[in-house]
Design a protein around this motif. Structure first.
Motif, PDB file in Angstrom:
ATOM      1  N   SER A 218      -9.436 -30.050  19.946  1.00 23.48           N
ATOM      2  CA  SER A 218      -9.720 -29.765  21.355  1.00 23.48           C
ATOM      3  C   SER A 218      -8.975 -28.512  21.812  1.00 23.48           C
ATOM      4  O   SER A 218      -7.994 -28.093  21.203  1.00 23.48           O
ATOM      5  N   GLY A 219      -9.463 -27.922  22.891  1.00 22.32           N
ATOM      6  CA  GLY A 219      -8.882 -26.713  23.431  1.00 22.32           C
ATOM      7  C   GLY A 219      -7.827 -27.010  24.467  1.00 22.32           C
ATOM      8  O   GLY A 219      -7.375 -28.150  24.609  1.00 22.32           O
ATOM      9  N   PRO A 220      -7.449 -25.951  25.167  1.00 24.50           N
ATOM     10  CA  PRO A 220      -8.017 -24.607  25.084  1.00 24.50           C
ATOM     11  C   PRO A 220      -7.400 -23.778  23.959  1.00 24.50           C
ATOM     12  O   PRO A 220      -6.380 -24.155  23.399  1.00 24.50           O
ATOM     13  N   MET A 221      -8.057 -22.645  23.674  1.00 22.71           N
ATOM     14  CA  MET A 221      -7.449 -21.655  22.786  1.00 22.71           C
ATOM     15  C   MET A 221      -6.360 -20.929  23.569  1.00 22.71           C
ATOM     16  O   MET A 221      -6.541 -20.593  24.738  1.00 22.71           O
ATOM     17  N   ASP A 222      -5.207 -20.738  22.919  1.00 19.90           N
ATOM     18  CA  ASP A 222      -4.121 -20.031  23.599  1.00 19.90           C
ATOM     19  C   ASP A 222      -3.377 -19.154  22.604  1.00 19.90           C
ATOM     20  O   ASP A 222      -3.782 -18.975  21.461  1.00 19.90           O
ATOM     21  N   GLU A 223      -2.251 -18.631  23.046  1.00 17.58           N
ATOM     22  CA  GLU A 223      -1.511 -17.653  22.249  1.00 17.58           C
ATOM     23  C   GLU A 223      -0.802 -18.275  21.048  1.00 17.58           C
ATOM     24  O   GLU A 223      -0.212 -17.553  20.226  1.00 17.58           O
ATOM     25  N   SER A 224      -0.847 -19.603  20.900  1.00 16.00           N
ATOM     26  CA  SER A 224      -0.154 -20.242  19.776  1.00 16.00           C
ATOM     27  C   SER A 224      -0.694 -19.779  18.432  1.00 16.00           C
ATOM     28  O   SER A 224       0.021 -19.808  17.425  1.00 16.00           O
ATOM     29  N   LEU A 225      -1.933 -19.330  18.392  1.00 16.47           N
ATOM     30  CA  LEU A 225      -2.516 -18.837  17.147  1.00 16.47           C
ATOM     31  C   LEU A 225      -1.848 -17.555  16.668  1.00 16.47           C
ATOM     32  O   LEU A 225      -1.968 -17.177  15.501  1.00 16.47           O
ATOM     33  N   LEU A 226      -1.148 -16.883  17.550  1.00 11.75           N
ATOM     34  CA  LEU A 226      -0.598 -15.577  17.212  1.00 11.75           C
ATOM     35  C   LEU A 226       0.653 -15.669  16.353  1.00 11.75           C
ATOM     36  O   LEU A 226       1.228 -14.647  15.961  1.00 11.75           O
ATOM     37  N   HIS A 227       1.095 -16.938  16.049  1.00 14.64           N
ATOM     38  CA  HIS A 227       2.156 -17.107  15.049  1.00 14.64           C
ATOM     39  C   HIS A 227       1.723 -16.527  13.710  1.00 14.64           C
ATOM     40  O   HIS A 227       2.552 -16.109  12.907  1.00 14.64           O
ATOM     41  N   PHE A 228       0.416 -16.547  13.461  1.00  9.70           N
ATOM     42  CA  PHE A 228      -0.104 -16.273  12.119  1.00  9.70           C
ATOM     43  C   PHE A 228      -0.490 -14.796  11.993  1.00  9.70           C
ATOM     44  O   PHE A 228      -1.664 -14.446  11.918  1.00  9.70           O
ATOM     45  N   GLN A 229       0.487 -13.942  11.940  1.00  8.54           N
ATOM     46  CA  GLN A 229       0.216 -12.514  11.900  1.00  8.54           C
ATOM     47  C   GLN A 229      -0.308 -12.048  10.546  1.00  8.54           C
ATOM     48  O   GLN A 229      -0.783 -10.919  10.422  1.00  8.54           O
ATOM     49  N   SER A 230      -0.231 -12.904   9.523  1.00  6.89           N
ATOM     50  CA  SER A 230      -0.763 -12.541   8.201  1.00  6.89           C
ATOM     51  C   SER A 230      -2.170 -13.088   7.978  1.00  6.89           C
ATOM     52  O   SER A 230      -2.725 -12.936   6.895  1.00  6.89           O
ATOM     53  N   ILE A 231      -2.742 -13.713   8.999  1.00  7.38           N
ATOM     54  CA  ILE A 231      -4.030 -14.391   8.827  1.00  7.38           C
ATOM     55  C   ILE A 231      -5.130 -13.398   8.474  1.00  7.38           C
ATOM     56  O   ILE A 231      -5.208 -12.312   9.032  1.00  7.38           O
ATOM     57  N   SER A 232      -5.956 -13.777   7.491  1.00  3.59           N
ATOM     58  CA  SER A 232      -7.105 -12.939   7.142  1.00  3.59           C
ATOM     59  C   SER A 232      -8.422 -13.683   7.353  1.00  3.59           C
ATOM     60  O   SER A 232      -9.455 -13.044   7.564  1.00  3.59           O
TER      61      SER A 232
END
Length: 354
Positions: A218-232
């Motif tokens: 479930s959402g929302p999408m937030d800035e927590s995804l930005l932990h993953f700076q190596s994500i491809s």
């Protein structure tokens, strides 16, 4: 006692100077015997004839010790045409002989006809770094024992439609797997918010693949995804995120594939997505995006984008001509929107467009 492999393993399909250990070959043959539904051509090199098991199909050994360190035997079972629907074979459980291969580092049993629960005994494979059990027919709770497999770098349990994470939940299972670089759990029932999922992996600084489509997130999408700076590779499709696309995604400079299909995304498409230097695939189809298509700036024309899917939204207005300056674009889908014009035929001269 058996001598463990050195810290830095030298892998081989079978060195001439080393015959694989007898206990390793017998464990492999016992495991083959348990695979009752495999086709006659598969694993034909696995024989009771004294041959070196380090040369067998799908087997890799450490050439200093003779121990099997990789078993990669995927897609072994007969195709559907061999079985009338009423007689389709049932899956089988993983045989205990597998756990005699104590120095396995890589295990790939994907696309095989297995069933039941994922074995708790996998934790006995203490050297395992890569585990792929995708498309196997497993069901039930993912065992908490997997949380002890702290050497895992790559884990793929995707497309086992009956798998779930409740006790333990996602946080309890993954918080300690700090070396993960590739995680695929597509269609595993996670039943958690995206923020909690992201924060559970916040110590996995080297995460490159994050694929959790259809996971009941479930959402929302937030800035927590930005932990993953190596994500491809990021796939959160077929979840219920119910939010706009955060512009912070534009800071993920290594991302090559971004997939948010059918995730109830709303609002506008951030123009900065087209400035991501490595992005090749952008799939935002099947959402509720209700803005116009961004007009690309001159600096965005050199984008490496090859696949763009914006279909099935509520996009309005005209199609910006700058879109057709994306010279590497091979796939473009703008169908089922509220756009005021069709794609002009003059724009079908992109060199790679299918």
């Amino acid at each position: 006692d058996e001598t463990p492999p050195p810290t830095t393993s030298i892998a081989t399909r079978g060195a001439a100077s080393r015959i694989c250990l007898s206990n390793q070959s017998s464990a492999l043959l016992q495991f083959k015997q348990s695979l009752v539904n495999i086709g006659p051509r598969w694993l034909s090199s696995w024989q009771h004839n004294g041959s070196d098991c380090c040369h067998w199909e799908g087997v890799t050994c450490n050439n200093l010790t003779g121990f099997v360190i990789a078993l990669e035997i995927h897609d072994l079972f007969l195709p559907d045409i061999y079985y009338p629907s009423l007689f389709y074979p049932k899956g089988i459980a993983i045989d205990s002989s597998l756990f005699k291969l104590r120095y396995l580092q890589r295990l790939d049993l994907s696309y095989n006809l297995l069933n039941g629960a994922i074995p708790k005994r996998l934790v006995e494979l203490t050297h395992l770094t890569h585990l792929n059990l995708s498309h196997c027919g497993f069901s039930g709770q993912i065992p908490v024992e997997l949380s002890q497999m702290t050497r895992l770098v790559s884990l793929d349990l995707s497309y086992n439609d009956g798998l779930l994470l409740q006790h333990p939940n996602f946080s309890q299972l993954f918080r300690g797997l700090v070396h993960l670089e590739h995680l695929r759990l597509d269609r595993v029932d996670v039943s958690m918010s995206l923020r909690d999922v992201s924060m559970s992996l916040s110590s996995s600084h080297d995460l490159q693949t994050f694929s959790l489509s259809g996971c009941n997130i479930s959402g929302p999408m937030d800035e927590s995804l930005l932990h993953f700076q190596s994500i491809s590779y990021l796939d959160l499709g077929s979840n219920k995120l119910e939010s706009s696309i955060v512009e912070g995604l534009c800071s993920l400079g290594d991302i090559t594939s971004l997939r948010l299909r059918a995730s109830f995304m709303t609002g506008a498409i951030p123009p900065c997505l087209f400035s991501l230097p490595c992005l090749k695939e952008l799939d935002l189809g099947g959402n509720h995006l209700n803005s116009g298509i961004p007009n690309l700036q001159l600096s965005q024309i050199d984008s490496s984008l090859t696949e763009l899917d914006l279909s099935g939204n509520r996009l309005t207005g005209s199609i910006p001509s700058s879109l057709f300056n994306l010279s590497f674009l091979a796939t473009l889908d703008l169908s089922h929107n509220l756009l005021t014009e069709n794609i002009p035929s003059s724009h079908f001269n992109l060199p790679f467009l299918k």
